[in-house]
Design a protein around this motif. Structure first.
Motif, PDB file in Angstrom:
ATOM      1  N   GLU A  69      -5.062   4.602  -0.150  1.00 15.63           N
ATOM      2  CA  GLU A  69      -5.972   5.143   0.868  1.00 15.63           C
ATOM      3  C   GLU A  69      -7.158   5.849   0.217  1.00 15.63           C
ATOM      4  O   GLU A  69      -8.302   5.705   0.663  1.00 15.63           O
ATOM      5  CB  GLU A  69      -5.227   6.115   1.783  1.00 15.63           C
ATOM      6  CG  GLU A  69      -4.391   5.447   2.855  1.00 15.63           C
ATOM      7  CD  GLU A  69      -4.057   6.412   3.987  1.00 15.63           C
ATOM      8  OE1 GLU A  69      -4.920   7.242   4.334  1.00 15.63           O
ATOM      9  OE2 GLU A  69      -2.934   6.328   4.524  1.00 15.63           O
ATOM     10  N   VAL A  92      -1.887  11.059  -7.388  1.00 14.91           N
ATOM     11  CA  VAL A  92      -2.735  11.393  -6.242  1.00 14.91           C
ATOM     12  C   VAL A  92      -3.919  12.232  -6.713  1.00 14.91           C
ATOM     13  O   VAL A  92      -5.071  12.002  -6.296  1.00 14.91           O
ATOM     14  CB  VAL A  92      -1.921  12.131  -5.161  1.00 14.91           C
ATOM     15  CG1 VAL A  92      -2.837  12.665  -4.061  1.00 14.91           C
ATOM     16  CG2 VAL A  92      -0.865  11.205  -4.568  1.00 14.91           C
ATOM     17  N   TYR A 150       3.876   3.939   8.643  1.00 14.08           N
ATOM     18  CA  TYR A 150       4.567   4.199   7.384  1.00 14.08           C
ATOM     19  C   TYR A 150       6.073   4.387   7.591  1.00 14.08           C
ATOM     20  O   TYR A 150       6.862   4.073   6.691  1.00 14.08           O
ATOM     21  CB  TYR A 150       3.940   5.393   6.683  1.00 14.08           C
ATOM     22  CG  TYR A 150       2.545   5.100   6.141  1.00 14.08           C
ATOM     23  CD1 TYR A 150       2.073   3.794   6.047  1.00 14.08           C
ATOM     24  CD2 TYR A 150       1.695   6.124   5.725  1.00 14.08           C
ATOM     25  CE1 TYR A 150       0.809   3.517   5.569  1.00 14.08           C
ATOM     26  CE2 TYR A 150       0.433   5.852   5.223  1.00 14.08           C
ATOM     27  CZ  TYR A 150      -0.012   4.547   5.150  1.00 14.08           C
ATOM     28  OH  TYR A 150      -1.261   4.261   4.658  1.00 14.08           O
ATOM     29  N   PRO A 163      -2.766   0.383   4.211  1.00 18.62           N
ATOM     30  CA  PRO A 163      -3.365   1.699   3.948  1.00 18.62           C
ATOM     31  C   PRO A 163      -4.889   1.667   3.960  1.00 18.62           C
ATOM     32  O   PRO A 163      -5.530   2.658   4.320  1.00 18.62           O
ATOM     33  CB  PRO A 163      -2.828   2.056   2.557  1.00 18.62           C
ATOM     34  CG  PRO A 163      -1.535   1.316   2.449  1.00 18.62           C
ATOM     35  CD  PRO A 163      -1.770   0.026   3.180  1.00 18.62           C
ATOM     36  N   ARG A 187       0.909   4.367  -1.388  1.00 17.96           N
ATOM     37  CA  ARG A 187       0.065   4.251  -0.194  1.00 17.96           C
ATOM     38  C   ARG A 187      -1.049   5.286  -0.196  1.00 17.96           C
ATOM     39  O   ARG A 187      -2.193   4.980   0.167  1.00 17.96           O
ATOM     40  CB  ARG A 187       0.936   4.413   1.060  1.00 17.96           C
ATOM     41  CG  ARG A 187       1.873   3.259   1.338  1.00 17.96           C
ATOM     42  CD  ARG A 187       2.475   3.355   2.730  1.00 17.96           C
ATOM     43  NE  ARG A 187       3.329   4.513   2.896  1.00 17.96           N
ATOM     44  CZ  ARG A 187       4.667   4.482   2.914  1.00 17.96           C
ATOM     45  NH1 ARG A 187       5.302   3.335   2.732  1.00 17.96           N
ATOM     46  NH2 ARG A 187       5.367   5.582   3.117  1.00 17.96           N
ATOM     47  N   GLU A 188      -0.727   6.512  -0.604  1.00 19.99           N
ATOM     48  CA  GLU A 188      -1.743   7.562  -0.588  1.00 19.99           C
ATOM     49  C   GLU A 188      -2.856   7.277  -1.587  1.00 19.99           C
ATOM     50  O   GLU A 188      -4.040   7.457  -1.282  1.00 19.99           O
ATOM     51  CB  GLU A 188      -1.111   8.924  -0.868  1.00 19.99           C
ATOM     52  CG  GLU A 188      -2.104  10.089  -0.706  1.00 19.99           C
ATOM     53  CD  GLU A 188      -1.458  11.453  -0.763  1.00 19.99           C
ATOM     54  OE1 GLU A 188      -2.190  12.455  -0.613  1.00 19.99           O
ATOM     55  OE2 GLU A 188      -0.227  11.527  -0.945  1.00 19.99           O
ATOM     56  N   THR A 189      -2.495   6.812  -2.782  1.00 20.30           N
ATOM     57  CA  THR A 189      -3.537   6.496  -3.765  1.00 20.30           C
ATOM     58  C   THR A 189      -4.373   5.315  -3.284  1.00 20.30           C
ATOM     59  O   THR A 189      -5.594   5.294  -3.486  1.00 20.30           O
ATOM     60  CB  THR A 189      -2.924   6.202  -5.143  1.00 20.30           C
ATOM     61  OG1 THR A 189      -1.977   5.125  -5.050  1.00 20.30           O
ATOM     62  CG2 THR A 189      -2.235   7.434  -5.710  1.00 20.30           C
TER      63      THR A 189
END
Length: 357
Positions: free
Chosen positions: A69, A9, A274, A233, A65-67
């Motif tokens: 986004e 991240v 999510y 995402p 998912r965060e990366t």
């Protein structure tokens, strides 16, 4: 007490801030440069879900998912090129074949970037790409309507349907070669920068040891169909970027209130999406997944429209982030679209009071 973010991240945020976001408008007009792809390769993000023993990070789905986004919110075109890579990695991770030993490490470590050429399988029972047995290997004939990352990818995962109605996936080099010819780059309303072409296949021959998967079509489809019922995402990323613009504008209090209300909805819909994506049985709760996905589209349109409206006439300039995000949003409405998703989305658009619900 807060904890430090996952190292991927942190790397994604650095890549987005230092490389992707500063040149997003130029990339949108000129194309994803090789330098951006090299930066992605060096970041370790291409191995986010790959096994550690092959050089990946085996990170949780939430990190992946965060990366995603972070990258999509900074430059959707670059995100779209690199996101193709994760399907081949996942397929090889599950394969018990010599091909896994040959390719998974280089893909997981970012030494190679893979594209995918298999969306045509979802046209079944039509068969845009037919695969036949020939000379101890496999012959591919037909048309791949969409292939993203041409000139940037090192290899591709190509798929077709055999005469016995099996799907067959195989790897080959992502270059023009006997039996494989690309079209000129497509001119698209959004994400032209992703270097998308169609591929004409006329007797492309691949050996048995290039095959990553062979399975009955229906067996493969059972696992493929639910995937696109989940909200992407990237939809949340472009929505958030549009709200960042809105919040940073010099608008009146009503503009700030609009941004605040939409941000609250974003947080809630993302949470619901999510939670469903993490449900242990991907073939369950399909109606809920589709309902949340269509609500994410509603919110995407509202946020990108608000950013354009707040920018006024400036938003129409090709150098404006607002219009770029609006076009990216349009693209995401149909990216990875299946008949089931299209039916659900169109049905939601015809429902009165949808946006106010």
């Amino acid at each position: 007490m807060s904890t430090a973010p996952h190292h991927l991240v942190s790397r994604a945020r650095h890549l987005a801030a230092e490389v992707l976001a500063p040149q997003a408008e130029r990339v949108d007009q000129e194309g994803v440069p090789a330098s951006s792809i090299e930066a992605v390769k060096r970041s370790g993000l291409l191995g986010v879900s790959a096994p550690v023993e092959y050089g990946g990070s085996a990170a949780p789905a939430a990190v992946a998912r965060e990366t995603a986004e972070i990258l999509a919110g900074a430059c959707c075109s670059t995100w779209f090129v690199q996101t193709q890579h994760h399907t081949p990695v996942q397929m090889l991770t599950k394969a018990q074949l010599p091909l896994r030993e040959r390719l998974l490490g280089p893909l997981a470590r970012g030494e190679l970037l893979s594209g995918v050429a298999y969306a045509q399988l979802r046209a079944h029972p039509r068969v845009p790409v037919r695969v036949t047995r020939e000379r101890g290997g496999w012959r591919f004939d037909g048309t791949v309507p969409w292939y993203t990352g041409w000139g940037l990818n090192d290899v591709m995962l190509l798929a077709g349907v055999t005469e016995t109605d099996d799907v067959l996936f195989a790897f080959t080099e992502a270059r023009e070669q006997p039996g494989l010819r690309p079209s000129p780059p497509m001119r698209l309303a959004a994400l032209t920068a992703s270097r998308t072409v169609s591929l004409e296949l006329a007797g492309l021959w691949l050996p048995d040891d290039a095959v990553a998967l062979r399975a009955p079509y229906e067996t493969w489809a059972v696992t493929d169909r639910p995937k696109n019922t989940n909200a992407s995402p990237a939809v949340f990323a472009v929505t958030a970027s549009a709200l960042d613009l809105l919040e940073g504008s010099d608008g009146d209090p009503a503009t700030k209130e609009t941004a605040r209300a939409l941000r609250t909805r974003l947080n809630e819909i993302r949470r619901q999406a999510y939670e469903l994506a993490d449900h242990p049985v991907p073939t369950e709760r399909i109606d809920e997944r589709l309902a949340v996905k269509t609500r994410s589209y509603d919110l995407l349109r509202a946020a990108t429209t608000a950013a354009v409206v707040a920018g006024g006439g400036r938003s129409i300039d090709l150098g404006s982030p607002a219009q770029r995000l609006a076009r990216e949003g349009m693209f995401l409405l149909v990216q990875g679209q299946t008949a089931e998703v299209r039916t659900a989305h169109l049905g939601s658009l015809g429902s009165p009071g949808r946006l106010s619900s």
